[in-house]
Design a protein around this motif. Structure first.
Motif, PDB file in Angstrom:
ATOM      1  N   GLN A  30     -26.789   4.335 -73.142  1.00  0.00           N
ATOM      2  CA  GLN A  30     -27.887   5.043 -72.992  1.00  0.00           C
ATOM      3  C   GLN A  30     -28.184   5.609 -74.644  1.00  0.00           C
ATOM      4  O   GLN A  30     -29.262   5.557 -75.507  1.00  0.00           O
ATOM      5  N   ASP A  66     -32.335  -3.358 -70.594  1.00  0.00           N
ATOM      6  CA  ASP A  66     -32.207  -2.848 -71.546  1.00  0.00           C
ATOM      7  C   ASP A  66     -30.746  -3.007 -72.287  1.00  0.00           C
ATOM      8  O   ASP A  66     -30.412  -2.692 -73.669  1.00  0.00           O
ATOM      9  N   LYS A  99     -32.014  -0.160 -67.701  1.00  0.00           N
ATOM     10  CA  LYS A  99     -31.859  -1.097 -66.696  1.00  0.00           C
ATOM     11  C   LYS A  99     -30.991  -2.382 -67.133  1.00  0.00           C
ATOM     12  O   LYS A  99     -31.362  -2.852 -68.165  1.00  0.00           O
ATOM     13  N   GLU A 110     -25.706  -0.430 -61.019  1.00  0.00           N
ATOM     14  CA  GLU A 110     -26.969  -0.002 -60.744  1.00  0.00           C
ATOM     15  C   GLU A 110     -26.844   1.442 -59.944  1.00  0.00           C
ATOM     16  O   GLU A 110     -27.585   2.427 -60.023  1.00  0.00           O
ATOM     17  N   ARG A 134     -31.689   6.083 -67.211  1.00  0.00           N
ATOM     18  CA  ARG A 134     -33.046   5.152 -66.980  1.00  0.00           C
ATOM     19  C   ARG A 134     -32.716   3.740 -67.429  1.00  0.00           C
ATOM     20  O   ARG A 134     -33.829   3.089 -67.268  1.00  0.00           O
ATOM     21  N   LEU A 137     -25.719   4.259 -62.287  1.00  0.00           N
ATOM     22  CA  LEU A 137     -26.819   4.702 -63.222  1.00  0.00           C
ATOM     23  C   LEU A 137     -27.877   5.662 -62.462  1.00  0.00           C
ATOM     24  O   LEU A 137     -28.188   6.602 -63.034  1.00  0.00           O
ATOM     25  N   LYS A 138     -27.968   5.267 -61.209  1.00  0.00           N
ATOM     26  CA  LYS A 138     -28.903   6.371 -60.602  1.00  0.00           C
ATOM     27  C   LYS A 138     -28.410   7.542 -60.059  1.00  0.00           C
ATOM     28  O   LYS A 138     -28.763   8.568 -60.354  1.00  0.00           O
TER      29      LYS A 138
END
Length: 600
Positions: free
Chosen positions: A468, A503, A499, A488, A497, A491-492
């Motif tokens: 990030q 990204d 993806k 996924e 943020r 990340l949550k």
């Protein structure tokens, strides 16, 4: 039995605290020299006769004191011990451990030096005369634990007399954090500050400072209702009324908290435990914000408030609940920004800049350092996370520049900062000690045309956060090796943020269309070294360092990062097997860089 258990726990904590303060040497502070004093010449420079030169420079131009002395980084934490949190009027000497603790926080979080000053001055006039006489010594004054209403008068007079920042943290520090929580709570609830109804329990220094700052941010005085132990602040009341409460006096028949709580969007408690009854919450507006800040026990316990109003957002002053309103979130960094630009005051614009910086930081993805302060899932902006963690290292990077810029914009900066990018770099080097070494590396990466970096440990929290950052800073285009469903979920969990596939690139070791190509390439490169077809297939499925090295060799990436887990030798062996050293470089020339970073 429960009472005995609490008493024993308290006794154990007290004993531990006493030992902590006494050993290995009494107190929490010491003074260290910043210049060498190892020979006769050092002595001649530090003291007579050499010290005369800076003295004369300062006599001719007082502003040069910032160049030749520690004054520009020195704050006086001053108290008369008349209102020490939770202890009351214990006097100046007994308050010294608290002031030393404050000094430690200044140094730890912002690198600011502090002298704690405990004065035997119970009256306003003597306090003002004593503190104002200290102006030549300090770059700023932090007033601490002075009872109301004297604290208002003392600060007001000192601000008028002194040309350095004077900041009563009990008032304004609390107000800044409360205001940040209110802004974020309103954003989550979909409300605007000019429309909300605010009800307070408590009308002391902190409560009134909170209300004044909220008014500066757009709250309307007519929508604010003040209550304290004598009830509503109504027109004609004489008990404990003063000119600082007067703006919030209402011409009303209401006399109690229960009479005014109906329709309230925000409850601000700075009073006593148990004041806010669960049944009163039923009368508040939808998605109410409850700031129950009495210590050690709040006006209502969070679990009781949540049971009564599941839609409520709740803040306390305690570290064992989410949304802790803790002054350490702001005061070190406000002074950092004020000192660095030579501010002559801390004005409303500087405080509002701090409020907005703190509120904005809570809406960012939590940093890895801040995330480690929590157990379980990393908090994401919402009812349980309206204000940042006090251990988020980005606080200084957001608040200090915002405060300094506001000081420059409003004309109170005597040494205006002209290059804020350089200033932020300096703060980065304070927070991240490796910054001085890594800055040219990052600069080279940004300037490079080949930016695809593949991360072997793509499921690791550190890599996800790094991905990030490199995207935000424009440093590289990350490619992660890892299972999509795992990435996924994480990340949550970490509140990031970015993806996959949008990204950053992704190589799934369990199912990737390049699998056969990677296996064939590995056999081609290492088949003669004993790597069989079956072994190659296994390595490409299970060894992420091998996959990253093959991607790099094949031209799917420009650089790779690996080795977060496991032995260095194993990772190096696989990289050497697939990529090999550059022409002219021998295996024994390969090495690593280790850094031992000192405080200075």
């Amino acid at each position: 039995m429960e009472g005995e258990s609490k008493k024993t726990a308290r006794s154990d904590l007290d004993e531990a605290a006493l030992y902590f303060h006494k050993h290995p040497r009494p107190g929490k502070l010491e003074i260290q020299a910043t210049k060498p004093l190892g020979n006769q010449r050092d002595l001649a420079l530090a003291y007579s006769p050499g010290v005369a030169a800076p003295c004369l420079e300062i006599r001719d131009d007082p502003a040069t004191a910032a160049d030749y002395t520690a004054r520009a980084n020195l704050v006086g934490v001053v108290t008369n011990g008349s209102a020490v949190l939770g202890l009351g009027n214990i006097g100046p000497l007994a308050s010294k451990p608290v002031m030393e603790g404050k000094a430690v926080l200044f140094k730890k979080f912002a690198g600011i030096d502090v002298f704690d000053i405990e004065i035997d001055a119970p009256g306003i006039e003597r306090m003002v005369e004593t503190i104002s006489a200290l102006e030549p010594t300090f770059g700023g004054i932090n007033l601490e634990d002075i009872k109301a209403p004297e604290c208002f008068e003392v600060e007001e007079q000192l601000k008028a007399r002194m040309k350095i920042p004077v900041f009563h943290d009990d008032q304004h520090g609390t107000a800044i954090i409360v205001a940040a929580a209110v802004l974020n709570g309103l954003e989550f609830a979909g409300k605007t500050i000019s429309d909300i109804k605010i009800v307070t329990s408590g009308a002391g220094a902190a409560a009134l400072a909170c209300l004044n700052l909220l008014v500066s941010l757009g709250a309307k005085v007519e929508n604010i209702w003040v209550t304290d132990r004598f009830g509503v602040a109504y027109k004609g009341r004489t008990d404990e009324m003063d000119r600082w409460k007067d703006p919030y006096v209402k011409d009303t028949e209401a006399r109690t908290l229960a009479d005014v709580i109906s329709g309230a969007d925000v409850f601000l408690g700075l009073s006593a435990a148990g004041v806010l009854k669960p049944e009163l919450l039923q009368h508040m507006a939808p998605k109410p914000l409850i700031l129950a800040l009495a210590n050690p026990n709040p006006e209502i316990m969070p679990e009781i408030a949540r049971a009564a109003r599941p839609d409520a957002m709740i803040c306390t002053g305690r570290s064992d609940f989410p949304n802790q309103v803790n002054n350490v979130l702001c005061f070190p960094y406000i002074f950092r920004g004020a000192l660095d630009c030579g501010a002559s005051a801390i004005n409303e614009e500087m405080k509002m800049a701090a409020v907005r910086a703190i509120a904005a930081l809570a809406r960012e993805e939590p940093s890895d350092v801040a995330a480690r302060a929590y157990s379980g899932e990393t908090p994401i902006f919402g009812p349980e996370f309206l204000i940042p963690s006090p251990f988020d290292p980005r606080l200084i990077l957001r608040i200090a520049p915002a405060v300094a810029k506001a000081a420059c914009d409003t004309g109170v900066a005597t040494r205006p900062i002209t290059d804020f990018a350089a200033y932020i770099d300096k703060l980065n080097r304070f927070v991240f000690r490796s910054g001085l070494v890594m800055k040219p590396v990052f600069s080279s990466a940004k300037a490079s045309s080949a930016k695809r970096v593949i991360y072997a440990d793509g499921e690791d929290e550190r890599v996800l956060r790094a991905a990030q950052v490199v995207l935000e800073e424009g440093i590289a285009e990350p490619i992660l090796i890892g299972r999509p469903h795992v990435i996924e979920v994480r990340l949550k969990r970490y509140g990031l943020r970015i993806k996959p596939g949008v990204d950053f690139g992704l190589i799934n070791p369990e199912d990737d269309p390049r699998y056969r190509h990677y296996v064939d390439l590995l056999i081609e490169l290492a088949g003669r070294r004993g790597v069989t077809t079956e072994a190659a297939r296994t390595m490409v499925r299970t060894d992420n360092t091998v996959i990253a090295a093959l991607a790099l060799k094949r031209g799917d990436a420009d650089a790779m990062v690996c080795g977060l887990e496991g032995r260095f030798e194993r990772h190096l062996r696989n990289v050497t097997l697939i990529i090999g050293p550059r022409a002219g470089i021998k295996d024994h020339d390969l090495s690593t860089l280790s850094m031992l970073i000192s405080q200075r």
